[in-house]
Design a protein around this motif. Structure first.
Motif, PDB file in Angstrom:
ATOM      1  N   GLU A 101      10.921  -7.620  -3.340  1.00  7.64           N
ATOM      2  CA  GLU A 101      12.023  -8.146  -2.538  1.00  7.64           C
ATOM      3  C   GLU A 101      13.338  -7.890  -3.273  1.00  7.64           C
ATOM      4  O   GLU A 101      13.563  -8.438  -4.359  1.00  7.64           O
ATOM      5  CB  GLU A 101      11.856  -9.635  -2.276  1.00  7.64           C
ATOM      6  N   PRO A 102      14.217  -7.066  -2.715  1.00  7.29           N
ATOM      7  CA  PRO A 102      15.463  -6.714  -3.420  1.00  7.29           C
ATOM      8  C   PRO A 102      16.494  -7.836  -3.515  1.00  7.29           C
ATOM      9  O   PRO A 102      17.343  -7.792  -4.409  1.00  7.29           O
ATOM     10  CB  PRO A 102      16.022  -5.551  -2.578  1.00  7.29           C
ATOM     11  N   VAL A 103      16.476  -8.812  -2.610  1.00  6.64           N
ATOM     12  CA  VAL A 103      17.508  -9.851  -2.599  1.00  6.64           C
ATOM     13  C   VAL A 103      16.943 -11.119  -3.229  1.00  6.64           C
ATOM     14  O   VAL A 103      16.064 -11.759  -2.646  1.00  6.64           O
ATOM     15  CB  VAL A 103      18.000 -10.137  -1.169  1.00  6.64           C
ATOM     16  N   PRO A 104      17.430 -11.502  -4.412  1.00  2.00           N
ATOM     17  CA  PRO A 104      16.915 -12.698  -5.066  1.00  2.00           C
ATOM     18  C   PRO A 104      17.194 -13.956  -4.250  1.00  2.00           C
ATOM     19  O   PRO A 104      18.271 -14.110  -3.652  1.00  2.00           O
ATOM     20  CB  PRO A 104      17.687 -12.735  -6.395  1.00  2.00           C
ATOM     21  N   ALA A 105      16.244 -14.858  -4.247  1.00  2.00           N
ATOM     22  CA  ALA A 105      16.391 -16.098  -3.485  1.00  2.00           C
ATOM     23  C   ALA A 105      17.512 -16.966  -4.031  1.00  2.00           C
ATOM     24  O   ALA A 105      18.038 -17.825  -3.309  1.00  2.00           O
ATOM     25  CB  ALA A 105      15.066 -16.863  -3.509  1.00  2.00           C
ATOM     26  N   GLU A 106      17.906 -16.751  -5.289  1.00  2.00           N
ATOM     27  CA  GLU A 106      18.952 -17.586  -5.892  1.00  2.00           C
ATOM     28  C   GLU A 106      20.333 -17.331  -5.305  1.00  2.00           C
ATOM     29  O   GLU A 106      21.251 -18.148  -5.486  1.00  2.00           O
ATOM     30  CB  GLU A 106      19.025 -17.336  -7.406  1.00  2.00           C
ATOM     31  N   LEU A 107      20.517 -16.212  -4.640  1.00  2.00           N
ATOM     32  CA  LEU A 107      21.840 -15.867  -4.129  1.00  2.00           C
ATOM     33  C   LEU A 107      22.129 -16.590  -2.818  1.00  2.00           C
ATOM     34  O   LEU A 107      21.245 -16.774  -1.979  1.00  2.00           O
ATOM     35  CB  LEU A 107      21.947 -14.362  -3.899  1.00  2.00           C
ATOM     36  N   THR A 108      23.386 -16.984  -2.662  1.00  4.02           N
ATOM     37  CA  THR A 108      23.817 -17.508  -1.372  1.00  4.02           C
ATOM     38  C   THR A 108      23.906 -16.358  -0.370  1.00  4.02           C
ATOM     39  O   THR A 108      23.856 -15.181  -0.746  1.00  4.02           O
ATOM     40  CB  THR A 108      25.186 -18.182  -1.488  1.00  4.02           C
ATOM     41  N   ALA A 109      24.081 -16.713   0.896  1.00  4.84           N
ATOM     42  CA  ALA A 109      24.188 -15.671   1.914  1.00  4.84           C
ATOM     43  C   ALA A 109      25.367 -14.755   1.633  1.00  4.84           C
ATOM     44  O   ALA A 109      25.275 -13.528   1.792  1.00  4.84           O
ATOM     45  CB  ALA A 109      24.308 -16.309   3.296  1.00  4.84           C
ATOM     46  N   ALA A 159       5.250 -12.914   0.024  1.00  3.35           N
ATOM     47  CA  ALA A 159       3.918 -13.509   0.175  1.00  3.35           C
ATOM     48  C   ALA A 159       3.415 -13.448   1.609  1.00  3.35           C
ATOM     49  O   ALA A 159       2.202 -13.547   1.861  1.00  3.35           O
ATOM     50  CB  ALA A 159       3.943 -14.954  -0.309  1.00  3.35           C
ATOM     51  N   GLU A 160       4.344 -13.280   2.562  1.00  6.54           N
ATOM     52  CA  GLU A 160       3.959 -13.282   3.978  1.00  6.54           C
ATOM     53  C   GLU A 160       3.810 -11.866   4.546  1.00  6.54           C
ATOM     54  O   GLU A 160       3.496 -11.706   5.731  1.00  6.54           O
ATOM     55  CB  GLU A 160       5.003 -14.045   4.792  1.00  6.54           C
ATOM     56  N   ARG A 161       4.022 -10.874   3.758  1.00  7.64           N
ATOM     57  CA  ARG A 161       3.940  -9.502   4.275  1.00  7.64           C
ATOM     58  C   ARG A 161       2.495  -9.121   4.581  1.00  7.64           C
ATOM     59  O   ARG A 161       1.568  -9.505   3.874  1.00  7.64           O
ATOM     60  CB  ARG A 161       4.577  -8.523   3.280  1.00  7.64           C
ATOM     61  N   ASP A 162       2.365  -8.342   5.639  1.00  8.98           N
ATOM     62  CA  ASP A 162       1.037  -7.998   6.151  1.00  8.98           C
ATOM     63  C   ASP A 162       0.523  -6.761   5.429  1.00  8.98           C
ATOM     64  O   ASP A 162       0.597  -5.633   5.940  1.00  8.98           O
ATOM     65  CB  ASP A 162       1.130  -7.771   7.658  1.00  8.98           C
ATOM     66  N   TRP A 163      -0.018  -6.980   4.238  1.00 12.36           N
ATOM     67  CA  TRP A 163      -0.532  -5.872   3.452  1.00 12.36           C
ATOM     68  C   TRP A 163      -1.668  -5.127   4.163  1.00 12.36           C
ATOM     69  O   TRP A 163      -1.676  -3.882   4.174  1.00 12.36           O
ATOM     70  CB  TRP A 163      -0.968  -6.359   2.069  1.00 12.36           C
ATOM     71  N   PRO A 164      -2.630  -5.796   4.779  1.00 15.75           N
ATOM     72  CA  PRO A 164      -3.671  -5.033   5.483  1.00 15.75           C
ATOM     73  C   PRO A 164      -3.108  -4.117   6.558  1.00 15.75           C
ATOM     74  O   PRO A 164      -3.610  -3.002   6.757  1.00 15.75           O
ATOM     75  CB  PRO A 164      -4.571  -6.133   6.074  1.00 15.75           C
ATOM     76  N   ASP A 165      -2.051  -4.548   7.257  1.00 12.53           N
ATOM     77  CA  ASP A 165      -1.451  -3.694   8.271  1.00 12.53           C
ATOM     78  C   ASP A 165      -0.805  -2.472   7.632  1.00 12.53           C
ATOM     79  O   ASP A 165      -0.973  -1.342   8.114  1.00 12.53           O
ATOM     80  CB  ASP A 165      -0.405  -4.479   9.062  1.00 12.53           C
ATOM     81  N   PHE A 166      -0.060  -2.670   6.527  1.00  9.95           N
ATOM     82  CA  PHE A 166       0.558  -1.530   5.844  1.00  9.95           C
ATOM     83  C   PHE A 166      -0.523  -0.581   5.326  1.00  9.95           C
ATOM     84  O   PHE A 166      -0.415   0.648   5.469  1.00  9.95           O
ATOM     85  CB  PHE A 166       1.436  -2.012   4.691  1.00  9.95           C
ATOM     86  N   GLU A 167      -1.580  -1.138   4.752  1.00  8.10           N
ATOM     87  CA  GLU A 167      -2.663  -0.318   4.213  1.00  8.10           C
ATOM     88  C   GLU A 167      -3.310   0.505   5.327  1.00  8.10           C
ATOM     89  O   GLU A 167      -3.642   1.685   5.136  1.00  8.10           O
ATOM     90  CB  GLU A 167      -3.685  -1.228   3.539  1.00  8.10           C
ATOM     91  N   ALA A 168      -3.453  -0.100   6.509  1.00  7.82           N
ATOM     92  CA  ALA A 168      -4.037   0.630   7.637  1.00  7.82           C
ATOM     93  C   ALA A 168      -3.114   1.750   8.100  1.00  7.82           C
ATOM     94  O   ALA A 168      -3.567   2.869   8.400  1.00  7.82           O
ATOM     95  CB  ALA A 168      -4.320  -0.342   8.786  1.00  7.82           C
ATOM     96  N   ARG A 169      -1.802   1.481   8.177  1.00  2.71           N
ATOM     97  CA  ARG A 169      -0.856   2.534   8.566  1.00  2.71           C
ATOM     98  C   ARG A 169      -0.827   3.649   7.539  1.00  2.71           C
ATOM     99  O   ARG A 169      -0.605   4.823   7.876  1.00  2.71           O
ATOM    100  CB  ARG A 169       0.537   1.935   8.769  1.00  2.71           C
ATOM    101  N   MET A 170      -1.036   3.304   6.276  1.00  6.04           N
ATOM    102  CA  MET A 170      -1.038   4.326   5.235  1.00  6.04           C
ATOM    103  C   MET A 170      -2.183   5.323   5.412  1.00  6.04           C
ATOM    104  O   MET A 170      -2.075   6.472   4.985  1.00  6.04           O
ATOM    105  CB  MET A 170      -1.121   3.687   3.842  1.00  6.04           C
ATOM    106  N   ARG A 171      -3.269   4.920   6.037  1.00  9.68           N
ATOM    107  CA  ARG A 171      -4.367   5.874   6.216  1.00  9.68           C
ATOM    108  C   ARG A 171      -3.901   7.082   7.028  1.00  9.68           C
ATOM    109  O   ARG A 171      -4.288   8.218   6.753  1.00  9.68           O
ATOM    110  CB  ARG A 171      -5.561   5.169   6.872  1.00  9.68           C
ATOM    111  N   THR A 172      -3.084   6.839   8.047  1.00 10.79           N
ATOM    112  CA  THR A 172      -2.493   7.953   8.779  1.00 10.79           C
ATOM    113  C   THR A 172      -1.435   8.646   7.946  1.00 10.79           C
ATOM    114  O   THR A 172      -1.322   9.884   7.962  1.00 10.79           O
ATOM    115  CB  THR A 172      -1.876   7.455  10.096  1.00 10.79           C
TER     116      THR A 172
END
Length: 545
Positions: free
Chosen positions: A438-446, A493-506
């Motif tokens: 995640e490039p944007v640290p949670a400590e930063l304000t908007a 933590a909420e990213r859908d790794w199985p979905d990315f892994e499946a797309r990577m097969r193509t």
């Protein structure tokens, strides 16, 4: 649809549209670069003739079974955004600007079979179809980068052009080209010919990291003429990629000092005896902080500004040991003359000088996060590599930041634990690790987060001594970074790794078609290993700050 990077909105309508042997290309104002790419890359890959509207053949009423591909700019979509629609007889791609149209065309290519990523159609390839669908998409960041180190191991021009093609296929838009270091000087500077006559070549090369006892006794080197660099810049621009050159100041400069010994701290070191450095690591031989050295690098940058038209110029600023400055009467006198507190202040003064110099010419300085030491120059941006801390400090102070922490997106770091990884460096950073970056640290304000203008992955080539080794280190992990940089992903933590892994097969099939020698999911092929070449394993978990 197995698109990478993931799009914001995609709707499949069912069914497909066949391009046929010919298609008609209708090109609106501002979409010309995408049309040229279709004719120059996609047409040879597929064998489909994309004919200009009105020339006969392909698409539309009375033109056989082909389709009409319409390219247009719709400024209301916003920078780099696009809308793609496929229905019977037509493919419509509208972009918020020329870049948006181009990214839409890249998505169109991904909607085709992976063989569309080859340079010529294999026997039996096709028919070429597109699913009936609607896509709406835009990037998260304006800086979606890849840093390629060509200083440690030189990459010939054609290799750089190839990486630009790979970047375009992943909707990456900044090539940070690391052109100078202790081990080699790569850009031609006509005013100072010894920079390439001497500085572009080293007599031998350490194999492995500094602890390794192994050497390659062959001379190594190479450089780019200014016409080569102009070609790289033009090739990148045709793909809506900006090239950011890096010229290291004041550390990582021994190749320049080997060519012009007066650039070094001659009052404490016999700089005339320094070679282009044949090994790796942080090096004490740094530039002298004199007015003469400032003029030298102003002249270097003057020539490079004529070659690289982009806004940003990277001046390094990292890993500059201060021992020689502490021992140098010239450096100590300079500290007193400038009224700075110490050697860190002296380095800051050098950075500030080039920040003002570049600003006066309509450019912006960017440097590694060590440029924060001693105070950050007013207009400078920061590449935060030592962790998040430097980027957080810079963003809070109102400076723009490109997040590229080594513990997350240094692609020369090993990809798995175990004995088969070639020349293992540091800690394992898997494809999933990069996907969860995640490039944007949670400590930063908007408001502070608005200063994170983007992210990039960096590949350093000390132990990557061939294009095949670079491919192995970079892919498939750069595909994950591309999705992080482009897509509106949830928290890690909420990213859908199985979905990315499946797309990577193509996507692996696309990389195969492109000829990329990536690391297979199950581990390296036998020829990708480097038995007997030691790396540098580190004990314990990485420190992330």
């Amino acid at each position: 649809m197995d698109l990478i990077p993931q799009v914001r909105l995609a709707r499949s309508e069912g069914g497909s549209v066949e391009l046929g042997d010919t298609a008609r290309l209708e090109v609106g104002a501002g979409a010309e670069s995408a049309a040229r790419w279709i004719r120059g890359v996609l047409a040879p890959a597929t064998g489909v003739d994309f004919l200009e509207a009105g020339t006969g053949g392909g698409g539309g009423a009375g033109n056989g079974d082909g389709v009409t591909v319409r390219l247009a700019v719709d400024a209301g979509l916003g920078p780099e955004a696009y809308r793609l629609g496929v229905e019977a007889g037509t493919v419509e791609i509208a972009g918020g600007d020329a870049a948006g149209v181009f990214w839409g065309v890249q998505t169109m290519r991904q909607l085709m079979a992976p063989a569309a990523f080859r340079r010529a159609p294999a026997p039996g390839a096709g028919p070429w179809t597109l699913p009936v669908c609607a896509v709406e998409d835009r990037p998260r960041f304006g800086w979606r980068g890849f840093m390629l180190d060509v200083a440690r191991h030189f990459m010939p021009k054609d290799g750089v052009l190839r990486h630009l093609d790979l970047m375009a296929a992943h909707k990456l838009n900044v090539l940070h080209l690391h052109l100078t270091d202790d081990q080699g000087w790569r850009p031609e500077i006509t005013r100072y010919p010894r920079l390439t006559e001497v500085g572009a070549w080293r007599e031998r090369t350490k194999v492995g990291l500094r602890e390794s006892p192994l050497w390659d006794e062959r001379p190594h080197g190479g450089y780019y003429t200014q016409d080569d660099l102009r070609e790289i810049v033009a090739y990148a621009a045709a793909r809506h990629i900006t090239v950011v050159p890096e010229i290291d100041i004041p550390g990582h400069s021994q190749a320049a000092i080997a060519a012009y010994p007066e650039l070094g701290n001659t009052d404490v070191v016999d700089t005339a005896a320094l070679p282009v450095l044949p090994e790796w690591g942080i090096n004490p031989n740094v530039l002298a902080p004199t007015e003469a050295v400032l003029r030298f690098y102003e002249n270097v940058l003057t020539e490079l500004l004529d070659v690289f038209p982009g806004t940003f110029v990277h001046i390094g600023g990292d890993e500059c040991p201060k021992e020689q400055w502490r021992a140098s009467p010239t450096a100590q006198a300079r500290i007193a003359e400038l009224g700075v507190a110490d050697e860190d202040g002296l380095q800051s003064a050098l950075i500030r000088h080039f920040d003002r110099w570049l600003a006066d010419r309509g450019r912006r300085l960017i440097g590694w996060d060590e440029i924060l030491e001693g105070g950050l120059a007013e207009g400078a941006a920061v590449s935060s590599w030592q962790g998040y801390a430097g980027g957080i400090a810079a963003a809070r102070a109102g400076h723009d930041v490109v997040m590229c922490p080594q513990s997350q997106v240094y692609l020369d770091w090993r990809q798995a634990e175990g004995p088969d990884e070639p020349v293992p460096i540091a800690h394992a950073r898997t494809l999933e690790d990069v996907y969860r970056f995640e490039p944007v640290p949670a400590e930063l304000t908007a408001a502070e987060a608005e200063h994170v203008i983007g992210t990039q992955a960096n590949v350093w080539t000390e132990v990557l001594d061939s294009p095949r080794a670079v491919d192995y280190a970079v892919y498939p992990r750069l595909a994950a970074l591309a999705e992080v940089a482009w897509s509106a992903l949830p928290p890690p933590a909420e990213r859908d790794w199985p979905d990315f892994e499946a797309r990577m097969r193509t996507h692996y099939a696309r990389l195969d078609a492109l000829g990329v020698e990536y690391r297979p999911p199950g581990g390296p092929h036998p020829w990708q290993r480097r038995p007997g070449v030691p790396g540098r394993p580190l004990d314990g978990p990485p420190t992330i700050v």
